[in-house]
Design a protein around this motif. Structure first.
Motif, PDB file in Angstrom:
ATOM      1  N   LYS A  81       0.912  -1.173  -0.070  1.00 18.96           N
ATOM      2  CA  LYS A  81       0.125  -0.118  -0.118  1.00 18.96           C
ATOM      3  C   LYS A  81       0.794   1.108   0.111  1.00 18.96           C
ATOM      4  N   GLY A  82       1.672   1.103   0.985  1.00 17.96           N
ATOM      5  CA  GLY A  82       2.823   2.267   1.057  1.00 17.96           C
ATOM      6  C   GLY A  82       3.385   2.328  -0.356  1.00 17.96           C
ATOM      7  N   ASN A  83       4.040   1.521  -0.815  1.00 15.80           N
ATOM      8  CA  ASN A  83       4.452   1.826  -2.468  1.00 15.80           C
ATOM      9  C   ASN A  83       3.726   2.152  -3.473  1.00 15.80           C
ATOM     10  N   MET A  84       2.273   1.723  -3.528  1.00 19.40           N
ATOM     11  CA  MET A  84       1.485   2.187  -4.444  1.00 19.40           C
ATOM     12  C   MET A  84       1.274   3.816  -4.399  1.00 19.40           C
ATOM     13  N   ILE A  85       0.940   4.184  -2.870  1.00 24.21           N
ATOM     14  CA  ILE A  85       0.724   5.523  -2.771  1.00 24.21           C
ATOM     15  C   ILE A  85       1.813   6.376  -3.194  1.00 24.21           C
ATOM     16  N   GLU A  86       3.139   5.990  -2.660  1.00 25.11           N
ATOM     17  CA  GLU A  86       4.234   6.582  -3.264  1.00 25.11           C
ATOM     18  C   GLU A  86       4.559   6.641  -4.758  1.00 25.11           C
ATOM     19  N   VAL A  87       3.940   5.431  -5.420  1.00 21.16           N
ATOM     20  CA  VAL A  87       4.074   5.619  -6.687  1.00 21.16           C
ATOM     21  C   VAL A  87       3.252   6.682  -7.491  1.00 21.16           C
ATOM     22  N   GLN A  88       1.983   6.552  -6.868  1.00 27.24           N
ATOM     23  CA  GLN A  88       1.159   7.798  -7.226  1.00 27.24           C
ATOM     24  C   GLN A  88       1.191   8.990  -7.110  1.00 27.24           C
ATOM     25  N   MET A  89       2.108   9.373  -5.753  1.00 26.62           N
ATOM     26  CA  MET A  89       2.455  10.475  -5.445  1.00 26.62           C
ATOM     27  C   MET A  89       3.585  11.002  -6.586  1.00 26.62           C
ATOM     28  N   ASP A  90       4.663  10.044  -6.655  1.00 32.86           N
ATOM     29  CA  ASP A  90       5.545  10.337  -7.604  1.00 32.86           C
ATOM     30  C   ASP A  90       5.050  10.848  -9.070  1.00 32.86           C
ATOM     31  N   ALA A  91       3.945   9.868  -9.523  1.00 31.60           N
ATOM     32  CA  ALA A  91       3.268  10.312 -10.692  1.00 31.60           C
ATOM     33  C   ALA A  91       2.792  11.411 -10.723  1.00 31.60           C
ATOM     34  N   ASN A  92       1.974  11.974  -9.420  1.00 31.88           N
ATOM     35  CA  ASN A  92       1.396  13.190  -9.355  1.00 31.88           C
ATOM     36  C   ASN A  92       2.449  14.389  -9.520  1.00 31.88           C
ATOM     37  N   ARG A  93       3.649  14.226  -8.681  1.00 26.52           N
ATOM     38  CA  ARG A  93       4.782  15.254  -8.837  1.00 26.52           C
ATOM     39  C   ARG A  93       5.335  15.339 -10.358  1.00 26.52           C
ATOM     40  N   ILE A  94       5.320  14.231 -10.975  1.00 24.87           N
ATOM     41  CA  ILE A  94       5.918  14.548 -12.265  1.00 24.87           C
ATOM     42  C   ILE A  94       5.122  14.971 -13.132  1.00 24.87           C
ATOM     43  N   GLY A  95       3.654  14.903 -13.026  1.00 24.71           N
ATOM     44  CA  GLY A  95       2.667  15.637 -13.873  1.00 24.71           C
ATOM     45  C   GLY A  95       2.545  16.942 -13.516  1.00 24.71           C
ATOM     46  N   GLU A  96       2.705  17.425 -12.272  1.00 25.97           N
ATOM     47  CA  GLU A  96       2.876  18.796 -11.843  1.00 25.97           C
ATOM     48  C   GLU A  96       3.875  19.428 -12.480  1.00 25.97           C
ATOM     49  N   ALA A  97       5.233  18.818 -12.557  1.00 26.22           N
ATOM     50  CA  ALA A  97       6.288  19.356 -13.007  1.00 26.22           C
ATOM     51  C   ALA A  97       6.293  19.517 -14.463  1.00 26.22           C
ATOM     52  N   ALA A  98       5.734  18.565 -15.360  1.00 26.33           N
ATOM     53  CA  ALA A  98       5.611  18.686 -16.538  1.00 26.33           C
ATOM     54  C   ALA A  98       4.497  19.773 -17.011  1.00 26.33           C
ATOM     55  N   GLU A  99       3.429  20.086 -16.272  1.00 28.01           N
ATOM     56  CA  GLU A  99       2.720  20.925 -16.415  1.00 28.01           C
ATOM     57  C   GLU A  99       3.233  22.656 -16.157  1.00 28.01           C
ATOM     58  N   GLN A 100       4.114  22.552 -15.075  1.00 25.71           N
ATOM     59  CA  GLN A 100       4.865  23.767 -14.875  1.00 25.71           C
ATOM     60  C   GLN A 100       5.824  24.046 -15.863  1.00 25.71           C
ATOM     61  N   THR A 101       6.342  23.372 -16.354  1.00 26.51           N
ATOM     62  CA  THR A 101       7.417  23.366 -17.405  1.00 26.51           C
ATOM     63  C   THR A 101       6.861  23.684 -18.743  1.00 26.51           C
ATOM     64  N   LEU A 102       5.730  23.244 -18.988  1.00 26.66           N
ATOM     65  CA  LEU A 102       4.896  23.343 -20.317  1.00 26.66           C
ATOM     66  C   LEU A 102       4.164  24.895 -20.169  1.00 26.66           C
ATOM     67  N   GLN A 103       4.067  25.308 -18.812  1.00 27.23           N
ATOM     68  CA  GLN A 103       3.363  26.524 -18.697  1.00 27.23           C
ATOM     69  C   GLN A 103       4.405  27.804 -18.912  1.00 27.23           C
ATOM     70  N   GLN A 104       5.669  27.337 -18.345  1.00 22.74           N
ATOM     71  CA  GLN A 104       6.873  28.305 -18.600  1.00 22.74           C
ATOM     72  C   GLN A 104       7.230  28.341 -20.035  1.00 22.74           C
ATOM     73  N   HIS A 105       7.013  27.140 -20.977  1.00 18.23           N
ATOM     74  CA  HIS A 105       7.495  27.289 -22.206  1.00 18.23           C
ATOM     75  C   HIS A 105       6.705  28.202 -22.978  1.00 18.23           C
ATOM     76  N   ARG A 106       5.187  27.879 -22.626  1.00 15.06           N
ATOM     77  CA  ARG A 106       3.920  28.992 -23.195  1.00 15.06           C
ATOM     78  C   ARG A 106       4.340  30.445 -22.916  1.00 15.06           C
ATOM     79  N   GLU A 107       4.738  30.656 -21.710  1.00 16.13           N
ATOM     80  CA  GLU A 107       4.971  32.076 -21.405  1.00 16.13           C
ATOM     81  C   GLU A 107       6.127  32.652 -21.983  1.00 16.13           C
ATOM     82  N   ARG A 108       7.235  31.970 -22.526  1.00 17.70           N
ATOM     83  CA  ARG A 108       8.382  32.470 -23.171  1.00 17.70           C
ATOM     84  C   ARG A 108       8.114  32.775 -24.609  1.00 17.70           C
ATOM     85  N   LEU A 109       7.008  32.103 -25.216  1.00 19.07           N
ATOM     86  CA  LEU A 109       6.811  32.046 -26.576  1.00 19.07           C
ATOM     87  C   LEU A 109       5.772  33.474 -26.603  1.00 19.07           C
TER      88      LEU A 109
END
Length: 109
Positions: A81-109
């Protein structure tokens, strides 16, 4: 682990935080899926079945072994259970980081 995550991200504690609400929901779903396999869920089923299938006093040595095995199983389940939650949290963090990077890229354009 799922209880800890559910408490940490409970909607009453994290009002207005959508990602926290989503994490709470994931912890709740993990609990609903895995709860029948917890010591509490298995213990009552196996003990009732053992008593129903015998006309004599239960063998306490056998019961002791069953509870020890269930405790070991619960430890493994908690780890999963702990591993499952950690994987989900990691996936959420990666998704949030990707979204922030995409937003920063759009702002530069």
């Amino acid at each position: 682990a799922y209880r800890r995550e559910a408490l940490r991200h409970h909607p009453d504690k994290q009002r207005g935080d959508a990602s926290s609400a989503q994490r709470f929901q994931h912890a709740r779903e993990a609990y609903l899926v895995l709860e029948p396999y917890t010591v509490e869920g298995v213990a009552s089923d196996q003990l009732g079945e053992l008593i129903a299938n015998t006309n004599c006093t239960p063998d306490f040595t056998h019961l002791s072994r069953l509870f020890r095995e269930m405790d070991e199983m619960q430890t493994k389940i908690d780890t999963l259970k702990g591993n499952m939650i950690e994987v989900q949290m990691d996936a959420n963090r990666i998704g949030e980081a990707a979204e922030q990077t995409l937003q920063q890229h759009r702002e530069r354009l």
